[in-house]
Write a protein that holds these residues in place. Structure first.
Motif, mmCIF file in Angstrom:
data_model
loop_
_atom_site.group_PDB
_atom_site.id
_atom_site.type_symbol
_atom_site.label_atom_id
_atom_site.label_comp_id
_atom_site.label_asym_id
_atom_site.label_seq_id
_atom_site.Cartn_x
_atom_site.Cartn_y
_atom_site.Cartn_z
ATOM 1 N N GLU A 345 0.732 -1.369 0.136
ATOM 2 C CA GLU A 345 0.146 -0.080 -0.093
ATOM 3 C C GLU A 345 0.734 1.137 -0.015
ATOM 4 O O GLU A 345 1.818 1.147 0.596
ATOM 5 C CB GLU A 345 -0.882 -0.115 1.348
ATOM 6 N N PRO A 346 0.468 2.278 -0.862
ATOM 7 C CA PRO A 346 1.221 3.563 -0.909
ATOM 8 C C PRO A 346 1.262 4.224 0.587
ATOM 9 O O PRO A 346 0.455 4.089 1.352
ATOM 10 C CB PRO A 346 0.524 4.531 -1.779
ATOM 11 N N GLY A 347 2.478 4.677 0.953
ATOM 12 C CA GLY A 347 2.668 5.243 2.244
ATOM 13 C C GLY A 347 2.713 4.435 3.572
ATOM 14 O O GLY A 347 2.614 4.897 4.345
ATOM 15 N N ARG A 348 2.976 3.095 3.106
ATOM 16 C CA ARG A 348 2.930 2.145 4.151
ATOM 17 C C ARG A 348 4.177 1.067 4.053
ATOM 18 O O ARG A 348 4.389 0.864 2.635
ATOM 19 C CB ARG A 348 1.725 1.470 4.319
ATOM 20 N N LEU A 349 4.874 0.556 4.972
ATOM 21 C CA LEU A 349 5.977 -0.247 4.667
ATOM 22 C C LEU A 349 5.913 -1.604 5.522
ATOM 23 O O LEU A 349 5.604 -1.398 6.709
ATOM 24 C CB LEU A 349 7.099 0.650 4.815
ATOM 25 N N ALA A 350 6.067 -2.512 5.007
ATOM 26 C CA ALA A 350 6.324 -3.772 5.510
ATOM 27 C C ALA A 350 7.352 -4.854 5.095
ATOM 28 O O ALA A 350 7.743 -4.482 3.991
ATOM 29 C CB ALA A 350 4.939 -4.637 5.538
ATOM 30 N N VAL A 351 8.182 -5.527 5.990
ATOM 31 C CA VAL A 351 9.129 -6.511 5.430
ATOM 32 C C VAL A 351 8.770 -7.742 5.623
ATOM 33 O O VAL A 351 7.857 -8.248 6.353
ATOM 34 C CB VAL A 351 10.411 -5.965 6.255
ATOM 35 N N ALA A 400 6.371 2.980 9.991
ATOM 36 C CA ALA A 400 7.544 2.480 9.372
ATOM 37 C C ALA A 400 7.991 3.152 8.173
ATOM 38 O O ALA A 400 9.308 3.507 7.869
ATOM 39 C CB ALA A 400 7.487 0.818 9.146
ATOM 40 N N PHE A 401 6.996 3.329 7.160
ATOM 41 C CA PHE A 401 7.429 4.311 5.926
ATOM 42 C C PHE A 401 7.826 5.580 6.464
ATOM 43 O O PHE A 401 8.832 6.094 5.576
ATOM 44 C CB PHE A 401 5.952 4.444 5.383
ATOM 45 N N ASN A 440 15.684 4.644 14.307
ATOM 46 C CA ASN A 440 15.496 4.309 15.580
ATOM 47 C C ASN A 440 14.084 3.511 15.754
ATOM 48 O O ASN A 440 12.960 4.133 15.666
ATOM 49 C CB ASN A 440 15.525 5.425 16.479
ATOM 50 N N LEU A 441 14.021 2.110 15.529
ATOM 51 C CA LEU A 441 13.095 1.468 15.441
ATOM 52 C C LEU A 441 11.933 1.497 16.712
ATOM 53 O O LEU A 441 10.702 1.147 16.473
ATOM 54 C CB LEU A 441 13.343 -0.105 15.099
ATOM 55 N N ARG A 442 12.494 1.897 17.675
ATOM 56 C CA ARG A 442 11.712 2.091 18.849
ATOM 57 C C ARG A 442 10.820 3.396 18.983
ATOM 58 O O ARG A 442 9.806 3.087 19.586
ATOM 59 C CB ARG A 442 12.772 2.415 20.262
ATOM 60 N N GLU A 443 10.965 4.027 18.053
ATOM 61 C CA GLU A 443 10.082 5.145 17.744
ATOM 62 C C GLU A 443 8.829 4.845 17.001
ATOM 63 O O GLU A 443 7.653 5.403 16.829
ATOM 64 C CB GLU A 443 10.726 6.283 16.850
ATOM 65 N N MET A 444 8.808 3.564 16.507
ATOM 66 C CA MET A 444 7.945 3.060 15.531
ATOM 67 C C MET A 444 7.073 2.048 16.323
ATOM 68 O O MET A 444 5.828 1.815 16.064
ATOM 69 C CB MET A 444 8.609 2.320 14.279
ATOM 70 N N LEU A 445 7.726 1.165 17.282
ATOM 71 C CA LEU A 445 7.113 0.058 17.953
ATOM 72 C C LEU A 445 6.233 0.718 19.311
ATOM 73 O O LEU A 445 6.941 1.333 19.859
ATOM 74 C CB LEU A 445 8.046 -1.052 18.140
ATOM 75 N N GLY A 476 12.314 -3.307 10.236
ATOM 76 C CA GLY A 476 11.168 -3.176 10.648
ATOM 77 C C GLY A 476 9.912 -2.665 9.452
ATOM 78 O O GLY A 476 10.879 -2.038 8.518
ATOM 79 N N ILE A 477 8.907 -2.645 9.445
ATOM 80 C CA ILE A 477 8.206 -3.570 10.376
ATOM 81 C C ILE A 477 7.625 -4.937 9.970
ATOM 82 O O ILE A 477 7.221 -4.877 8.789
ATOM 83 C CB ILE A 477 7.013 -2.993 10.926
ATOM 84 N N GLU A 478 7.685 -5.979 10.467
ATOM 85 C CA GLU A 478 7.182 -7.407 10.270
ATOM 86 C C GLU A 478 5.710 -7.220 10.659
ATOM 87 O O GLU A 478 5.585 -7.395 12.125
ATOM 88 C CB GLU A 478 8.032 -8.352 10.885
ATOM 89 N N SER A 479 4.820 -7.079 9.874
ATOM 90 C CA SER A 479 3.488 -6.880 10.321
ATOM 91 C C SER A 479 2.491 -7.926 9.746
ATOM 92 O O SER A 479 1.469 -7.770 10.048
ATOM 93 C CB SER A 479 2.981 -5.548 9.907
ATOM 94 N N ARG A 480 2.984 -8.676 8.651
ATOM 95 C CA ARG A 480 1.905 -9.319 7.959
ATOM 96 C C ARG A 480 2.192 -11.062 8.342
ATOM 97 O O ARG A 480 2.257 -11.979 7.301
ATOM 98 C CB ARG A 480 2.265 -9.502 6.120
ATOM 99 N N THR A 481 2.161 -11.125 9.702
ATOM 100 C CA THR A 481 2.668 -12.781 9.848
ATOM 101 C C THR A 481 1.386 -13.526 9.685
ATOM 102 O O THR A 481 1.527 -14.643 9.341
ATOM 103 C CB THR A 481 2.917 -12.569 11.287
#
Length: 531
Positions: A345-351, A400-401, A440-445, A476-481
């Motif tokens: 999706e535009p404006g969103r990021l997943a790994v 994340a994006f 800094n991934l802690r700003e995202m989680l 990050g972020i791993e969100s599509r588990t």
């Protein structure tokens, strides 16, 4: 005669053939064994100085009555009978139009194949593109960062699993698993998936396999339409489903839809929700990808035999429960693989993670994820509670994006621990498909997720020496588990709306390629029993 022999142990350094090792274990001459077929092969590495292979074999033996009696009495051999999967009886209800399969991932592929080979001429609609175009679109995205919402890691022929390690493990003990694996091999998957304890295909061989399955569906009378999305469902209060709308303009009459839309088809969830189809928010997991050198994992798992050519790239499976009771665990581990930008999706990021069949990459990576439940989701708008998990995912992916300015945000574990942005890599060098930058991934989680990851990493460091090294790389972020929703269905695998059969990962009933394929077959069998 055919017999099964279980748990034949052969040392890593042994030079005996399987025939010789089996004959020695049975106390017979090798000439008594006419043929050996591998049923299962596993590695026992619990004792690092004496790693062994463990085999289950199918043996064609020429035995005297006395020899057979002796071996069966000692339970060294067992009579072999091939498991059968009974075919469903064709039903009598009238099917209006052809059965429609929505989505061409593993569930949709196997559902369509089953229907086609039973004479139902299914129509399959896939919102993404065919495989050749999809591979080019994904490679372009990884190189330029320009996302195509129609064709990406999540959408297109083969589904999200096409860009993965292609694991085929399942805990289900069912004859249908053997049928699925044989079907995959016939379509181009490597033959060793029939007997490896932890079978995997690899993204390169998955593409061959998916192409083979599509060819077989078409040959049997199925039709596949790409760049075709179900945008609406037409329901009758008494009849149930009567038609669907394709691409916002074409009405297709049908009262039999197998919904294999995948766990990222959020607009399909919205369409179902708008029509009052009952859905429920469900637990899933979110977190990061972690990268180590594959050499470190090999050393931890295989000790002095870490570089032995017979062993290949080692994997791991870890789980830890933090002080609050949350599970922190590894998921979709990719030996010798890559971390990939899996956005849709535009404006969103997943790994996600991906490996080729040879697993020859320098790094091992895995999702490192923490369970979340509906109690963790922000309060949803009244009446939209079922989609609260979707909104939770989307918010994380938006963060994340923004954190990576459209690129994969990465951080060394030591810096994650100290709550600071990394300035460079250590000995572990990144293996990414897609652009990346330090953040800094802690700003995202959410803070509970960060705390659980920190506690889990300490625990994993005690399980695998070096796992918690400061230069391990987080992304990050791993969100599509898994799907954040479940569409309830009855014993006939039908939703509360007659004619809609939710199926696979997107409906909340599978957790990988094999289980999704199983669900596709089971759901198609219900269509056959009905119509």
């Amino acid at each position: 005669m055919l017999f099964r022999m279980n748990n034949l142990r052969v040392g890593l350094e042994s030079r005996r053939t399987l025939e010789e090792a089996a004959a020695r274990q049975l106390g017979i001459v090798p000439q008594k064994i006419r043929r050996v077929t591998l049923l299962k092969k596993a590695i026992d590495a619990r004792r690092k100085k004496s790693i062994t292979f463990v085999y289950h074999l199918l043996l064609d033996l020429e035995l005297t009555n006395g020899e057979r009696s002796r071996l069966e009495k000692k339970q060294l051999i067992l009579p072999y009978k091939r498991a059968q999967t009974p075919k469903p009886q064709i039903g009598s209800e009238k099917l209006h139009g052809r059965p429609l399969v929505v989505g061409l991932g593993p569930a949709g592929l196997m559902a369509a194949l089953e229907l086609a080979e039973n004479g139902y001429h299914p129509l399959v609609v896939e919102r993404g593109r065919d495989l050749a175009h999809r591979v080019k679109d994904v490679e372009t995205f990884w190189q330029t960062g320009q996302l195509d919402p129609v064709s990406n890691v999540q959408f297109g022929a083969g589904g999200a699993g096409t860009f993965s390690d292609g694991k085929l493990t399942t805990r289900v003990n069912d004859p249908i698993v053997g049928h699925i694996l044989e079907t995959f091999v016939a379509a181009g998957a490597p033959e060793e998936i029939l007997y490896e304890q932890k079978p995997h295909v690899g993204t390169d061989r998955l593409r061959i396999m998916v192409t083979g399955l599509i060819h077989r569906i078409k040959k049997a009378g199925g039709e596949i339409r790409y760049e075709t999305q179900v945008t609406d469902f037409h329901l009758d209060s008494k009849k149930g489903l009567t038609a669907v709308t394709l691409n916002g303009r074409e009405r297709l009459e049908t009262n039999g839809v197998i919904l294999c839309c995948g766990h990222s088809a959020r607009d399909t969830y919205e369409a179902l929700y708008s029509r009052g189809v009952h859905m429920e928010a469900k637990a899933f997991a979110v977190g990061v990808r972690i990268e180590h050198s594959q050499a470190l994992i090999n050393k931890a798992q295989y000790g002095p035999f870490a570089a032995h050519p017979k062993l290949g790239a080692a994997d791991y499976a870890l789980i830890y429960h933090d002080a609050s009771g949350r599970a922190v665990y590894s998921f979709c581990m990719c030996p010798g693989g890559y971390v990939v930008n899996a956005s849709s999706e535009p404006g969103r990021l997943a790994v996600n993670g991906m490996s080729y069949h040879d697993r020859a990459g320098e790094n091992a990576n895995s999702a490192l994820i923490v369970t979340v439940t509906p109690e963790d989701f922000p309060a949803a708008e009244a009446g939209r509670e079922a989609l609260a998990g979707v909104e939770f995912q989307r918010k994380l992916e938006e963060d994340a994006f923004c954190l990576g300015a459209g690129r994969i945000p990465v951080q060394l574990y030591g810096d994650f621990k100290e709550n600071r942005i990394s300035s460079g890599f250590g000995e572990v060098k990144p293996a990414f498909k897609g652009q990346y930058c330090f953040a800094n991934l802690r700003e995202m989680l959410p803070e509970p997720i960060s705390r659980a990851l920190l506690e889990g990493m300490e625990g994993f460091g005690r399980m695998i020496k070096g796992f918690d090294r400061p230069d391990a790389i987080f992304a990050g972020i791993e969100s599509r588990t898994s799907s954040p929703v479940r569409i309830p269905r009855d014993s006939g695998l039908e939703s509360e709306v007659k004619g809609i059969f939710p199926c696979g990962e997107g409906a909340g009933y599978a957790g990988g390629i094999t289980s999704a394929a199983m669900d596709g077959i089971r759901t198609s069998e219900e269509i056959i029993r009905r119509y």
